[in-house]
Design a protein around this motif. Structure first.
Motif, mmCIF file in Angstrom:
data_model
loop_
_atom_site.group_PDB
_atom_site.id
_atom_site.type_symbol
_atom_site.label_atom_id
_atom_site.label_comp_id
_atom_site.label_asym_id
_atom_site.label_seq_id
_atom_site.Cartn_x
_atom_site.Cartn_y
_atom_site.Cartn_z
ATOM 1 N N ARG A 1 40.048 34.285 49.750
ATOM 2 C CA ARG A 1 40.658 35.430 48.962
ATOM 3 C C ARG A 1 39.649 35.718 48.192
ATOM 4 N NH1 ARG A 1 45.369 37.803 50.291
ATOM 5 N NH2 ARG A 1 47.120 36.371 50.532
ATOM 6 N N SER A 2 39.642 36.768 47.513
ATOM 7 C CA SER A 2 38.464 37.397 46.763
ATOM 8 C C SER A 2 38.797 37.712 45.434
ATOM 9 C CB SER A 2 37.750 38.588 47.270
ATOM 10 O OG SER A 2 37.421 38.173 48.719
ATOM 11 N N ALA A 3 37.816 37.729 44.361
ATOM 12 C CA ALA A 3 37.835 38.234 42.921
ATOM 13 C C ALA A 3 36.773 39.541 42.907
ATOM 14 C CB ALA A 3 37.568 37.310 42.138
ATOM 15 N N THR B 1 32.978 44.520 34.566
ATOM 16 C CA THR B 1 34.367 44.367 34.213
ATOM 17 C C THR B 1 34.685 43.048 34.251
ATOM 18 O OG1 THR B 1 35.061 44.620 36.548
ATOM 19 C CG2 THR B 1 35.159 46.583 35.035
ATOM 20 N N TYR B 2 35.707 42.389 33.575
ATOM 21 C CA TYR B 2 35.973 41.009 33.993
ATOM 22 C C TYR B 2 36.519 40.880 35.380
ATOM 23 C CZ TYR B 2 35.996 39.638 28.985
ATOM 24 O OH TYR B 2 35.713 39.293 27.556
ATOM 25 N N TRP B 3 36.431 39.745 35.893
ATOM 26 C CA TRP B 3 36.903 39.394 37.245
ATOM 27 C C TRP B 3 38.457 39.964 37.374
ATOM 28 C CZ3 TRP B 3 33.709 38.747 40.851
ATOM 29 C CH2 TRP B 3 32.339 37.942 40.423
ATOM 30 N N GLN B 4 38.664 40.666 38.510
ATOM 31 C CA GLN B 4 39.905 41.180 38.811
ATOM 32 C C GLN B 4 40.413 40.568 40.185
ATOM 33 O OE1 GLN B 4 41.567 43.192 36.145
ATOM 34 N NE2 GLN B 4 39.656 42.923 35.059
ATOM 35 N N SER B 5 41.737 40.815 40.232
ATOM 36 C CA SER B 5 42.471 40.177 41.551
ATOM 37 C C SER B 5 42.240 41.516 42.449
ATOM 38 C CB SER B 5 43.738 39.547 41.240
ATOM 39 O OG SER B 5 44.472 40.637 40.858
#
Length: 181
Positions: A113-115, A170-174
């Motif tokens: 999966r990725s961020a 930005t902050y890491w997002q899903s």
């Protein structure tokens, strides 16, 4: 004699009940301990050692890039805060974090999966500016006061990208949508 046995029965009944319940509790606790799963290993911070990191241009919004970090390891990891970015080999300061993008919780990145993080490279309000050809990426530690793991240096698209003082990440997002809000 009957009165004595009733009194004895009344006096003994609660203590016998307590003893029976105590024995059942001990037995249930022993069964629970046997059936309890082994404690899972603590999830660690994501690092470039087990994450494939890429940067790509996007059509909208303008002056933005998308940073994608994919977990290539076998265990999940936490993408804390936002990435520390160094735009260009001679960058004097890290790209600032977009405080309006703080997610509700830390992003957990499972294997495969990725961020995502959105990078604003420049705005008309920014001053100065330069064309950067590389982007250095570090992952933040849990305390958000430093990085973990080695730097990953990426080549920027189009033989370089213009950055000015208004650049943010930005902050890491899903999801991509949240990273490019």
């Amino acid at each position: 004699m009957r009165i004595l046995s009733r009194r004895t029965a009344r006096t003994l009944a609660p203590s016998v009940l307590v003893a029976v319940l105590a024995a059942a509790g001990v037995q249930a606790a022993a069964q629970s301990a046997d059936a309890a799963p082994k404690r899972a290993a603590a999830i660690k911070a994501c690092t470039t050692a087990h994450m494939k990191v890429t940067v790509s241009p996007v059509t909208r919004p303008v002056n933005h890039l998308l940073l994608k970090a994919t977990n290539t390891g076998t265990k999940p990891c936490y993408a804390y805060g936002a990435p520390y970015l160094r735009a260009g080999a001679d960058a004097q300061a890290a790209v600032g974090w977009d405080e309006d993008s703080v997610p509700q919780s830390v992003v957990t990145v499972k294997p495969g999966r990725s961020a995502y993080a959105g990078i604003t490279t420049s705005t008309p309000d920014g001053v100065g500016g330069y064309k950067a050809k590389t982007l250095g990426v570090f992952f933040a530690n849990r305390a958000l006061d430093g990085s973990v793991g080695p730097e990953k240096t990426l080549k920027l698209p189009h033989h370089g990208v213009y950055f000015n003082s208004a650049a943010t990440v930005t902050y890491w997002q899903s999801s991509i949508e949240n990273a490019l809000y």
